[in-house]
Design an enzyme around this catalytic site. Structure first.
Site, PDB file in Angstrom:
ATOM      1  N   CYS A  72     -20.388  -2.093  43.565  1.00 38.89           N
ATOM      2  CA  CYS A  72     -20.284  -1.383  42.290  1.00 38.89           C
ATOM      3  C   CYS A  72     -19.289  -0.231  42.414  1.00 38.89           C
ATOM      4  O   CYS A  72     -19.314   0.523  43.386  1.00 38.89           O
ATOM      5  CB  CYS A  72     -21.653  -0.858  41.873  1.00 38.89           C
ATOM      6  N   CYS A 154     -29.725   1.807  38.754  1.00 41.37           N
ATOM      7  CA  CYS A 154     -28.635   2.726  39.074  1.00 41.37           C
ATOM      8  C   CYS A 154     -29.216   4.095  39.370  1.00 41.37           C
ATOM      9  O   CYS A 154     -29.862   4.701  38.505  1.00 41.37           O
ATOM     10  CB  CYS A 154     -27.639   2.806  37.917  1.00 41.37           C
ATOM     11  N   ASN A 297     -18.482  24.211  23.806  1.00 43.18           N
ATOM     12  CA  ASN A 297     -19.300  24.387  25.011  1.00 43.18           C
ATOM     13  C   ASN A 297     -19.102  25.761  25.651  1.00 43.18           C
ATOM     14  O   ASN A 297     -20.054  26.352  26.182  1.00 43.18           O
ATOM     15  CB  ASN A 297     -18.958  23.279  26.017  1.00 43.18           C
ATOM     16  N   GLU A 313      -8.728  22.959  19.116  1.00 38.90           N
ATOM     17  CA  GLU A 313      -9.024  21.597  19.565  1.00 38.90           C
ATOM     18  C   GLU A 313      -8.185  20.619  18.744  1.00 38.90           C
ATOM     19  O   GLU A 313      -7.899  20.862  17.572  1.00 38.90           O
ATOM     20  CB  GLU A 313     -10.529  21.319  19.386  1.00 38.90           C
ATOM     21  N   ASN A 341      -2.537  20.332  18.031  1.00 39.06           N
ATOM     22  CA  ASN A 341      -2.194  19.465  19.151  1.00 39.06           C
ATOM     23  C   ASN A 341      -1.621  20.333  20.269  1.00 39.06           C
ATOM     24  O   ASN A 341      -0.443  20.696  20.248  1.00 39.06           O
ATOM     25  CB  ASN A 341      -1.182  18.404  18.714  1.00 39.06           C
ATOM     26  N   ASP A 362      -9.677  24.465  28.959  1.00 35.12           N
ATOM     27  CA  ASP A 362     -10.510  23.371  29.482  1.00 35.12           C
ATOM     28  C   ASP A 362      -9.918  22.037  29.027  1.00 35.12           C
ATOM     29  O   ASP A 362     -10.470  21.349  28.174  1.00 35.12           O
ATOM     30  CB  ASP A 362     -11.950  23.528  28.983  1.00 35.12           C
ATOM     31  N   CYS A 388     -10.421  19.107  35.255  1.00 35.04           N
ATOM     32  CA  CYS A 388     -11.034  17.864  35.735  1.00 35.04           C
ATOM     33  C   CYS A 388     -10.030  17.026  36.519  1.00 35.04           C
ATOM     34  O   CYS A 388     -10.261  15.836  36.749  1.00 35.04           O
ATOM     35  CB  CYS A 388     -11.629  17.063  34.576  1.00 35.04           C
TER      36      CYS A 388
END
Length: 432
Positions: A72, A154, A297, A313, A341, A362, A388
């Site tokens: 997996c 899982c 958030n 955003e 944008n 973020d 990220c």
């Protein structure tokens, strides 16, 4: 069979050894190990290899919890002790900052981490009908393959979601649209668990009864999505608990849809928001920008400090829900949301938003290079960057330091996705 000493891990959690100056990336090997390997792809400067045998194991090597590990593709690091995983991700962050951006922070922050199992509150599971048996497969794709892993449980999903995998197989196999189901989204909130099914064809009355019966037996909510994300609607039950998550420390609750982006790991998200606010240190007199704000958030916790916050955003739907959350949490007077944008940001368009004392960024994996390049003479004195992707953070950090004159104060890894190679991080930049 060639033998190598593993030096480190790469950004995909592969062990790295070297032979005659060539890098060999070995699946499943850990730093410090001596291993036998077999190459399956050879290039002029590197090779990709499978692990054949561990001659000298690392002290961080453990027995994987999941029987599907290795097949997996949902996890890449279960064979590594959790604290060692976090340390490895911290090193990946440091290496990316130096090798890509040629910069180092003044201080490395302690990594943020949480429970390594049952943490994944949002997942997109692939679905495929097996023509020979007439049954269904539901799960993550196999490692580096388009095939779906035949998983029955899982360990990174919450236990009650893992327990739904086999019942969902039976449900989808019985639907008239079984051949055309490609994926199901799972979203776990504070008060309910939602399943989202994309449907290209109308359901029959018999299909609808099957879905309703499944909901009644398994205490979930079913959403259907006939076209794009904005067409998703709550199918059954029409009432009942809302899909939401909370930030108790700030007295906040966010309603969301299964199609919305929310953090996968609720517990780590709470710690991340707490640290981001501590590093940003918002004051009631300040005007602060939250770029790529999503549902708010970070926007709404910043607003709790009394500061004036502008959340920006690219998704009008997320901005609309951000405004709704601000109103529901009594913060409408402290928050303003706007649609823009940010991947096409210019110095003029950023200046049109006004002057900001501080900024939180973020972005998605693509990073925020257009935004940071657009920062002009009225630059915010402090920037907290939540990333990220260590590679794009390194690129953007280099712009902030070498072109915009910021000090790179600190950075640290965030283990949002235990047992995967995914590295999130947080970084702080300040003007001298």
């Amino acid at each position: 069979m060639p033998i190598g000493k593993i030096e480190s891990l790469d950004h995909e959690a592969r062990g790295i050894t070297r032979q005659e100056g060539k890098a060999i990336f070995v699946d499943g090997a850990l730093p410090g190990e001596t291993v036998e390997y077999a190459s399956f792809r050879r290039k002029s400067k590197f090779e990709l290899a499978h692990l054949v045998h561990v001659i000298k194991p690392s002290t961080a090597r453990v027995e994987p919890c999941c029987p599907h590990f290795g097949v997996c593709g949902g996890c890449a690091m279960q064979h590594m002790e959790p604290s060692a995983q976090v340390a490895a991700k911290q090193r990946v962050l440091e290496d990316s900052l130096w090798h890509i951006g040629r910069i180092r922070p003044e201080t490395m922050l302690p990594p943020i981490q949480g429970e390594p199992w049952g943490y994944r509150h949002r997942a997109r599971l692939a679905v495929r009908r097996v023509s020979k048996s007439g049954g269904m497969l539901i799960g993550f794709h196999e490692w580096r393959s388009s095939y779906i892993a035949d998983i029955r449980s899982c360990a990174i999903l919450p236990p009650h979601v893992s327990a739904l995998l086999m019942p969902m197989r039976e449900l989808f196999a019985a639907l008239s649209i079984a051949e055309r189901i490609r994926e199901v989204d799972v979203a776990v909130g504070e008060h309910c668990t939602a399943l989202l099914l994309r449907i290209l064809d109308p359901l029959t009355p018999a299909d609808e009864r099957l879905l309703c019966d499944f909901v009644d037996r398994n205490d979930v909510v079913f959403y259907l999505q006939p076209k794009g994300p904005d067409t998703a609607f709550r199918f059954y039950p029409s009432g009942g608990p809302r899909l939401s998550y909370t930030l108790p420390e700030f007295g906040l609750e966010f309603d969301f849809k299964p199609t919305d982006f929310t953090q996968v790991n609720h517990a780590v998200n709470r710690v991340l928001v707490r640290r981001a606010l501590r590093l940003l240190d918002p004051q009631p007199s300040e005007r602060i920008a939250d770029m790529f704000c999503g549902l708010g958030n970070f926007t709404l916790p910043i607003a709790r400090s009394g500061a004036t916050v502008i959340g920006v955003e690219g998704s009008a739907a997320l901005v609309r829900r951000g405004r709704e959350s601000a109103a529901a949490n009594g913060l409408a007077d402290h928050v303003e949301f706007g649609v823009a944008n940010l991947f096409e940001c210019t110095e003029q368009s950023l200046a049109a938003l006004g002057r900001f004392d501080k900024m939180l960024i973020d972005p998605p994996r693509e990073g925020a290079v257009e935004l940071v390049r657009a920062i002009g003479k009225d630059a915010p004195k402090r920037i907290v960057y939540v990333s990220c992707n260590p590679g794009t953070l390194a690129r953007d950090a280099a712009v902030l330091v070498t072109e915009k004159g910021y000090r790179f104060v600190s950075a640290g890894a965030v283990n949002m996705f235990p047992h995967t190679a995914h590295v999130e991080s947080i970084a702080v930049f300040e003007l001298p």
